[in-house]
Design an enzyme around this catalytic site. Structure first.
Site, PDB file in Angstrom:
ATOM      1  N   HIS A 273       0.459  -1.067  -0.670  1.00 48.88           N
ATOM      2  CA  HIS A 273       0.297   0.113   0.095  1.00 48.88           C
ATOM      3  C   HIS A 273       1.347   1.572  -0.188  1.00 48.88           C
ATOM      4  CE1 HIS A 273      -3.852   2.623   0.490  1.00 48.88           C
ATOM      5  NE2 HIS A 273      -3.571   1.991   1.794  1.00 48.88           N
ATOM      6  N   HIS A 312      -2.563  -2.169  -9.867  1.00 50.29           N
ATOM      7  CA  HIS A 312      -3.364  -1.539  -9.125  1.00 50.29           C
ATOM      8  C   HIS A 312      -4.612  -2.665  -8.853  1.00 50.29           C
ATOM      9  CE1 HIS A 312      -6.024   1.048  -6.792  1.00 50.29           C
ATOM     10  NE2 HIS A 312      -4.375   1.566  -6.349  1.00 50.29           N
ATOM     11  N   ASP A 368       2.877   5.498  -6.987  1.00 52.00           N
ATOM     12  CA  ASP A 368       4.276   5.688  -6.521  1.00 52.00           C
ATOM     13  C   ASP A 368       5.160   6.030  -7.032  1.00 52.00           C
ATOM     14  OD1 ASP A 368       2.980   5.901  -3.633  1.00 52.00           O
ATOM     15  OD2 ASP A 368       1.962   3.639  -4.043  1.00 52.00           O
TER      16      ASP A 368
HETATM   17  N1  CMC Z   1       4.363  -7.042 -10.718  1.00 54.84           N
HETATM   18  C1  CMC Z   1       4.422  -8.914 -10.918  1.00 54.84           C
HETATM   19  N2  CMC Z   1       3.650  -9.603 -11.070  1.00 54.84           N
HETATM   20  C2  CMC Z   1       2.289  -8.115 -10.234  1.00 54.84           C
HETATM   21  C3  CMC Z   1       2.122  -7.552  -9.946  1.00 54.84           C
HETATM   22  C4  CMC Z   1       3.451  -6.372  -9.893  1.00 54.84           C
HETATM   23  N3  CMC Z   1       3.589  -5.657  -9.150  1.00 54.84           N
HETATM   24  N4  CMC Z   1       0.726  -6.731  -9.187  1.00 54.84           N
HETATM   25  C5  CMC Z   1       0.003  -7.902  -9.815  1.00 54.84           C
HETATM   26  N5  CMC Z   1       1.348  -9.001 -10.062  1.00 54.84           N
HETATM   27  C6  CMC Z   1       0.694 -10.197 -11.398  1.00 54.84           C
HETATM   28  C7  CMC Z   1       0.650 -11.362  -9.761  1.00 54.84           C
HETATM   29  O1  CMC Z   1       1.329 -11.536 -10.049  1.00 54.84           O
HETATM   30  C8  CMC Z   1      -1.001 -11.672 -10.381  1.00 54.84           C
HETATM   31  O2  CMC Z   1      -0.675 -12.837 -11.961  1.00 54.84           O
HETATM   32  P1  CMC Z   1      -0.766 -14.535 -11.822  1.00 54.84           P
HETATM   33  O3  CMC Z   1      -2.810 -13.891 -11.422  1.00 54.84           O
HETATM   34  O4  CMC Z   1      -0.262 -14.620 -12.579  1.00 54.84           O
HETATM   35  O5  CMC Z   1      -0.722 -14.794 -10.347  1.00 54.84           O
HETATM   36  C9  CMC Z   1      -1.358 -10.497 -10.761  1.00 54.84           C
HETATM   37  O6  CMC Z   1      -1.026  -9.629 -11.853  1.00 54.84           O
HETATM   38  C10 CMC Z   1      -3.100 -10.353 -10.904  1.00 54.84           C
HETATM   39  O7  CMC Z   1      -1.845 -10.070  -9.329  1.00 54.84           O
HETATM   40  P2  CMC Z   1      -3.309  -9.841  -8.214  1.00 54.84           P
HETATM   41  O8  CMC Z   1      -1.609  -9.735  -6.803  1.00 54.84           O
HETATM   42  O9  CMC Z   1      -4.366 -10.227  -7.694  1.00 54.84           O
HETATM   43  O10 CMC Z   1      -2.995  -7.956  -8.291  1.00 54.84           O
HETATM   44  P3  CMC Z   1      -4.228  -7.172  -6.617  1.00 54.84           P
HETATM   45  O11 CMC Z   1      -5.484  -6.748  -7.507  1.00 54.84           O
HETATM   46  O12 CMC Z   1      -4.649  -8.210  -5.212  1.00 54.84           O
HETATM   47  O13 CMC Z   1      -2.720  -6.105  -6.290  1.00 54.84           O
HETATM   48  C11 CMC Z   1      -1.154  -4.912  -5.496  1.00 54.84           C
HETATM   49  C12 CMC Z   1      -3.195  -5.286  -6.691  1.00 54.84           C
HETATM   50  C13 CMC Z   1      -1.323  -2.853  -6.287  1.00 54.84           C
HETATM   51  C14 CMC Z   1      -1.817  -4.784  -4.324  1.00 54.84           C
HETATM   52  C15 CMC Z   1      -0.533  -5.224  -6.815  1.00 54.84           C
HETATM   53  O14 CMC Z   1      -0.168  -5.262  -8.323  1.00 54.84           O
HETATM   54  C16 CMC Z   1       1.367  -5.125  -6.233  1.00 54.84           C
HETATM   55  O15 CMC Z   1       1.583  -5.776  -5.379  1.00 54.84           O
HETATM   56  N6  CMC Z   1       2.074  -4.340  -6.827  1.00 54.84           N
HETATM   57  C17 CMC Z   1       3.138  -4.027  -6.862  1.00 54.84           C
HETATM   58  C18 CMC Z   1       2.852  -3.208  -5.040  1.00 54.84           C
HETATM   59  C19 CMC Z   1       2.964  -1.660  -5.625  1.00 54.84           C
HETATM   60  O16 CMC Z   1       3.228  -0.835  -6.252  1.00 54.84           O
HETATM   61  N7  CMC Z   1       1.261  -1.430  -4.989  1.00 54.84           N
HETATM   62  C20 CMC Z   1       1.518   0.300  -4.288  1.00 54.84           C
HETATM   63  C21 CMC Z   1      -0.203   0.625  -5.326  1.00 54.84           C
HETATM   64  S1  CMC Z   1      -1.137   1.592  -5.536  1.00 54.84           S
HETATM   65  C22 CMC Z   1      -0.859   2.677  -4.233  1.00 54.84           C
HETATM   66  C23 CMC Z   1      -1.628   2.978  -2.960  1.00 54.84           C
HETATM   67  O17 CMC Z   1      -2.958   2.833  -3.630  1.00 54.84           O
HETATM   68  O18 CMC Z   1      -1.091   2.000  -2.425  1.00 54.84           O
END
Ligand code: CMC
Length: 429
Positions: A273, A312, A368
């Site tokens: 986050h 996201h 971010d």
């Molecule tokens: N790098 C590589 N793969 C990713 C990433 C990433 N940053 N984010 C998601 N994926 C992949 C993940 O491995 C999964 O792949 P598969 O379906 O093949 O297993 C797929 O994309 C869906 O991921 P998810 O974890 O189910 O997606 P989510 O909606 O639960 O997660 C997130 C959203 C923001 C937590 C995630 O994209 C992430 O961990 N990003 C990196 C951390 C980040 O930059 N966070 C800041 C968010 S914006 C500021 C805020 O609002 O807090």
């Protein structure tokens, strides 16, 4: 009007276990999951529940604060597009908008700024409290604790049903966040605490408390002051994200706003986050050179780690905040000089946006990805990044906290679970 009359349609459900059918009203594009409870196998059955870990498809409230269309990359506060607000308003005006529903008139803005300015000082005992932390304590840890500790200084804050009491705490929190943040930084650096300067703007004063050295009067660079203000606006709200939902949930127990916001800060601290901007910087430093990027991207695709600052939960096309931030970055670098990390970031972005893994997973740079590089160029240390996010998010948290408290449909938040543990068993004698 009854709910049935207001319904835009019904969902017909047939339970194959019993053959019985049910009509569930659809209102605002949703069914009430409580309506599922009538679906039972027999009279003793608890009734059907919705199972939604991480609340990916569950609306926890009705809200008229922030609208997001993740597919179209739309973000609006109280109906105003983020692009217009970030371009033409300042952070305190936007805070007023989030909290009251309207932008302030010039007179209201004057009063609002005066009120906030009047509350920027913190009790000297909070200063002592900060003094108690170890020199290498993470500023987010200090922020979480200091915000929670404020509740002990303002016991009236417990009267959450009193609008005037609520307003006073809202003003205090918005006013004191930059002071606590800057003092946490100063403590970590072993520097004296620079007190607020009432003649400066909200962001100008924050820069003053961060950077003032021996000069009698600190004069912030207007471009950096405005850039920081825009960054705060872009972070000011984002509807039911992890920390805001935490704020609402803790607030739903009628805890005071300091305790609720301390919990929200804790939620924001996590690397998925608000901690992500810090992780982006660490990632860019780990990558080190543009030449190392292909190998790093390959490891991300193999699932070794995530590309921080990408992806996201809501935006699956582009993050409008990231696009605005990119422009701010250019203005800041004209003052500070260009960071070599920006070249690495731009190249990662270029490669990732063309790469099938990121395209097919709908992973785009989020807010971010660039904010960290800007903060670093301004001289703000990495540990402070989530703290800046917290300052920006404060009006959003408070607007949601108050909206939740005033919503007659809300009760103490209490999700259900699907128990999958052992059935009853007994101790051996
Ligand atoms: N790098 C590589 N793969 C990713 C990433 C990433 N940053 N984010 C998601 N994926 C992949 C993940 O491995 C999964 O792949 P598969 O379906 O093949 O297993 C797929 O994309 C869906 O991921 P998810 O974890 O189910 O997606 P989510 O909606 O639960 O997660 C997130 C959203 C923001 C937590 C995630 O994209 C992430 O961990 N990003 C990196 C951390 C980040 O930059 N966070 C800041 C968010 S914006 C500021 C805020 O609002 O807090």
């Amino acid at each position: 009007m009854t709910e049935e009359a207001a319904a835009e349609g019904t969902l017909s459900v047939t339970d194959s276990r019993t053959g019985r059918s049910y009509q569930l009203p659809i209102i605002d594009g949703a069914i009430r999951t409580l309506d599922l409870r009538q679906i039972k196998v027999d009279a003793d059955d608890f009734g059907l529940m919705g199972y939604d870990p991480a609340f990916q498809n569950t609306a926890s409230c009705r809200s008229d604060i922030t609208y997001i269309d993740g597919d179209k990359g739309i973000l609006r506060y109280r109906g105003y597009p983020i692009e217009e607000l970030a371009g033409r308003r300042n952070f305190l005006e936007v805070s007023h908008l989030l909290l009251t529903g309207e932008l302030p008139s010039p007179e209201e803005q004057r009063d609002w700024v005066a009120e906030i300015t009047n509350h920027t000082f913190i009790h000297e005992s909070i200063k002592k409290f900060i003094d108690g932390f170890h020199h290498d304590a993470h500023p987010m840890g200090m922020l979480v604790s200091a915000v929670g500790a404020l509740s002990t200084f303002y016991p009236e804050a417990k009267q959450v049903q009193d609008p005037e009491v609520r307003h006073r705490q809202i003003v205090r929190l918005i006013a004191k966040m930059p002071t606590i943040a800057a003092f946490a930084y100063r403590h970590a650096m072993g520097l004296y605490y620079a007190y607020p300067d009432d003649e400066l703007s909200y962001t100008g004063n924050f820069l003053n408390m961060m950077w003032r050295a021996t000069e009698l009067k600190y004069r912030p660079d207007p471009i950096l002051e405005r850039a920081l203000d825009v960054l705060l606006i872009l972070h000011a709200d984002h509807e039911q994200n992890c920390s805001t939902s935490t704020m609402r949930l803790v607030g739903s127990s009628q805890a005071d706003p300091y305790s609720s916001m301390s919990a929200a800060c804790a939620a924001l601290y996590g690397p998925l986050h608000g901690g992500a901007n810090e992780q982006v910087l660490r990632m860019l430093r780990t990558v080190g050179t543009v030449g190392n990027i292909p190998d790093y991207i390959q490891r991300v695709k193999q699932g070794e780690f995530r590309l921080m600052g990408f992806g996201h939960r809501v935006y699956k096309n582009f993050d409008p905040r990231a696009q605005l931030i990119k422009k701010v970055a250019e203005q800041v670098f004209e003052v500070t000089g260009r960071s070599p990390l920006l070249d690495i970031a731009l190249e990662i972005e270029r490669i990732a946006l063309e790469d099938d893994y990121f395209v097919s997973h709908k992973l785009y740079p989020n807010v971010d990805f660039y904010s960290g590089i800007i903060y670093l160029a301004m001289g703000i240390p990495v540990e402070m990044f989530p703290v800046l996010f917290a300052i920006g998010r404060t009006p959003g948290w408070l607007a949601h906290w108050e909206e939740g408290l005033l919503d007659p449909e809300q009760k103490i938040g209490r999700p259900r679970q699907l128990y999958v543990g052992p059935a009853q068993r007994h101790l051996e004698s």
